[in-house]
Write a protein that holds these residues in place. Structure first.
Motif, PDB file in Angstrom:
ATOM      1  N   LEU A 105      24.034  -1.589  35.965  1.00 29.06           N
ATOM      2  CA  LEU A 105      25.368  -2.176  35.990  1.00 29.06           C
ATOM      3  C   LEU A 105      26.128  -1.957  34.688  1.00 29.06           C
ATOM      4  CD1 LEU A 105      24.678  -5.541  37.867  1.00 29.06           C
ATOM      5  CD2 LEU A 105      25.458  -3.361  38.790  1.00 29.06           C
ATOM      6  N   GLY A 106      26.046  -0.732  34.154  1.00 35.35           N
ATOM      7  CA  GLY A 106      26.838  -0.369  32.985  1.00 35.35           C
ATOM      8  C   GLY A 106      26.207  -0.683  31.653  1.00 35.35           C
ATOM      9  N   PHE A 107      24.988  -1.241  31.638  1.00 39.20           N
ATOM     10  CA  PHE A 107      24.323  -1.591  30.382  1.00 39.20           C
ATOM     11  C   PHE A 107      22.969  -0.888  30.296  1.00 39.20           C
ATOM     12  CE2 PHE A 107      27.209  -5.168  30.970  1.00 39.20           C
ATOM     13  CZ  PHE A 107      27.718  -5.347  29.698  1.00 39.20           C
ATOM     14  N   THR A 108      22.648  -0.425  29.108  1.00 41.03           N
ATOM     15  CA  THR A 108      21.325   0.106  28.816  1.00 41.03           C
ATOM     16  C   THR A 108      20.456  -1.035  28.297  1.00 41.03           C
ATOM     17  OG1 THR A 108      22.203   2.289  28.257  1.00 41.03           O
ATOM     18  CG2 THR A 108      20.017   1.747  27.442  1.00 41.03           C
ATOM     19  N   HIS A 109      19.336  -1.283  28.966  1.00 41.35           N
ATOM     20  CA  HIS A 109      18.437  -2.380  28.603  1.00 41.35           C
ATOM     21  C   HIS A 109      17.319  -1.841  27.717  1.00 41.35           C
ATOM     22  CE1 HIS A 109      20.623  -4.022  31.988  1.00 41.35           C
ATOM     23  NE2 HIS A 109      20.117  -5.226  31.751  1.00 41.35           N
ATOM     24  N   CYS A 110      17.136  -2.468  26.558  1.00 40.36           N
ATOM     25  CA  CYS A 110      16.166  -2.008  25.563  1.00 40.36           C
ATOM     26  C   CYS A 110      15.230  -3.148  25.182  1.00 40.36           C
ATOM     27  CB  CYS A 110      16.868  -1.498  24.298  1.00 40.36           C
ATOM     28  SG  CYS A 110      18.298  -0.441  24.571  1.00 40.36           S
ATOM     29  N   CYS A 111      13.992  -2.811  24.857  1.00 37.93           N
ATOM     30  CA  CYS A 111      13.052  -3.784  24.299  1.00 37.93           C
ATOM     31  C   CYS A 111      13.378  -3.993  22.834  1.00 37.93           C
ATOM     32  CB  CYS A 111      11.610  -3.284  24.447  1.00 37.93           C
ATOM     33  SG  CYS A 111      10.999  -3.296  26.134  1.00 37.93           S
ATOM     34  N   SER A 112      13.574  -5.234  22.439  1.00 36.36           N
ATOM     35  CA  SER A 112      13.945  -5.537  21.066  1.00 36.36           C
ATOM     36  C   SER A 112      13.303  -6.855  20.656  1.00 36.36           C
ATOM     37  CB  SER A 112      15.472  -5.608  20.942  1.00 36.36           C
ATOM     38  OG  SER A 112      15.872  -5.858  19.619  1.00 36.36           O
ATOM     39  N   THR A 113      13.594  -7.291  19.446  1.00 35.54           N
ATOM     40  CA  THR A 113      13.093  -8.570  18.937  1.00 35.54           C
ATOM     41  C   THR A 113      14.241  -9.328  18.293  1.00 35.54           C
ATOM     42  OG1 THR A 113      12.451  -7.518  16.843  1.00 35.54           O
ATOM     43  CG2 THR A 113      10.748  -7.749  18.543  1.00 35.54           C
ATOM     44  N   SER A 114      14.123 -10.644  18.289  1.00 33.54           N
ATOM     45  CA  SER A 114      15.128 -11.481  17.641  1.00 33.54           C
ATOM     46  C   SER A 114      14.839 -11.571  16.141  1.00 33.54           C
ATOM     47  CB  SER A 114      15.116 -12.878  18.264  1.00 33.54           C
ATOM     48  OG  SER A 114      13.861 -13.514  18.022  1.00 33.54           O
TER      49      SER A 114
END
Length: 380
Positions: free
Chosen positions: A253-262
């Motif tokens: 839906l228009g977004f690239t989802h990436c694994c990240s950390t806070s």
């Protein structure tokens, strides 16, 4: 001419034969053309009346992980559900599934069978059958329709949801309860679906079973867009132990989802605007700015404000502001370049342009809450 009586009691004249839709092609983000079917005005009116009635019926049947073209649900609701599911259900593998040419491959016989399973009024079934068989007009010639429903028709989104409800949604719920050995999440928006699994074995078994299931109803998965990737809370550490690169990303839906950390080191799913689409939007704005370069600055500024603000209204989600800031800088440079091309003596110092940009360019700030806040507020 015959009559169709709407739920309000008013009679609407209906032709015995539906007019073919007018074929229109619009450009897609990847450079290809999307074929739309524009129905006649009379058909649009009757289709909207039928959709109003059928929505009331099928909203009671549709499952919770179906978000496309439904009342009170939007793309961001689907994005929130996906993000919350990945973070709370111990997801380690993601299946990004895309059905090839879905609207063009809908089987008419199966579509009418699914409708007859829930709708007893034969007049409604005859109307929908006429719209499905009407075909399209292109180049002055009528092309008969043996399958599919035209994108752009008022009733097509509802028919697509009904078709996938029986073909995919109910089957997914059954497979999850009967065959899955771990947790499974599912989010579907129209023909784009994302499934999350705890184990790779479940993911591969589901993919094979899904391909077989879709094949029974004349559908296939798009091999170039359907991907099974390792993604989740432990994906980065598991791949690092095996000497592999960072976890892959997927688009939805228009977004690239990436694994990240806070900042606290906790797992986080980061959503970024898809680069290809963002570059295409910048290029489109750049061309339009050059075309408008001789218009008054205030007029161009008001137009640009509406365009950029509309883009930010959708894409300004938490974690994506840095990329949107880069996009606005590129648009600012393109606007300054267009202003300098207004004459053969370019005079537009950055100090003056920054005052213009501050006046017309919208501020970059979050337009949406964090996914957990909106998801748990709307899902009791």
């Amino acid at each position: 001419m015959s009559e169709y009586r709407h739920c309000t009691g008013k009679s609407i004249p209906v032709r015995t034969c539906a007019k073919p839709s007018r074929r229109v092609h619009i450009p897609k983000a990847d450079g290809k053309q999307r074929a739309l079917g524009i129905a006649s005005l009379e058909d649009k009116v009757v289709q909207q009346a039928v959709v109003t009635v059928l929505n009331t019926i099928y909203e009671e049947d549709f499952l919770g992980f179906s978000y496309g073209f439904r009342q009170g649900r939007s793309q961001h609701d689907a994005l929130d559900a996906l993000m919350v599911g990945i973070k709370s259900r111990n997801v380690n593998w993601i299946l990004d599934a895309d059905i090839a040419a879905f609207f063009d491959e809908i089987d008419h016989d199966w579509m009418l069978k699914f409708l007859a399973h829930r709708i007893a009024d034969r007049r409604i079934l005859r109307l929908i059958c006429k719209w499905l068989k009407a075909g399209v007009m292109e180049g002055g010639r009528r092309a008969a329709a043996t399958k599919g429903t035209p994108q752009g028709a008022v009733i097509s989104p509802l028919l697509a949801n009904i078709y996938l409800h029986y073909v995919l949604d109910l089957w997914t719920r059954q497979w999850r309860h009967r065959h899955a050995r771990g947790k499974v999440i599912a989010v579907r928006y129209a023909d784009d679906s994302v499934f999350g699994f705890k184990s790779e074995q479940d993911a591969r078994r589901f993919l094979a079973a899904m391909q077989e299931r879709l094949g029974k109803f004349g559908l296939t998965l798009n091999a170039t867009k359907t991907r099974l990737i390792e993604f989740g809370r432990f994906a980065a550490s598991a791949r690092k132990r095996r000497g592999q690169d960072k976890p892959e990303t997927f688009d939805f839906l228009g977004f690239t989802h990436c694994c990240s950390t806070s900042r606290q080191g906790l797992f986080q799913v980061r959503r970024l605007t898809v680069k290809k689409r963002m570059r295409a939007k910048i290029a489109q704005i750049r061309v339009e700015l050059m075309r408008r370069r001789h218009q008054p600055i205030a007029m161009v500024g008001r137009w640009l404000n509406r365009v950029v603000q509309g883009y930010l209204n959708y894409h300004a989600v938490p974690g994506n502001l840095y990329r949107l800031g880069g996009m606005c800088k590129d648009i600012g440079r393109a606007w300054r370049h267009a202003l300098m091309r207004r004459s053969q003596r370019p005079r537009m110092p950055w100090s003056r342009f920054q005052r213009i940009a501050q006046r017309f360019m919208p501020p970059i700030r979050n337009a949406h809450p964090y996914p957990e806040e909106r998801f748990y507020a709307s899902h009791t």
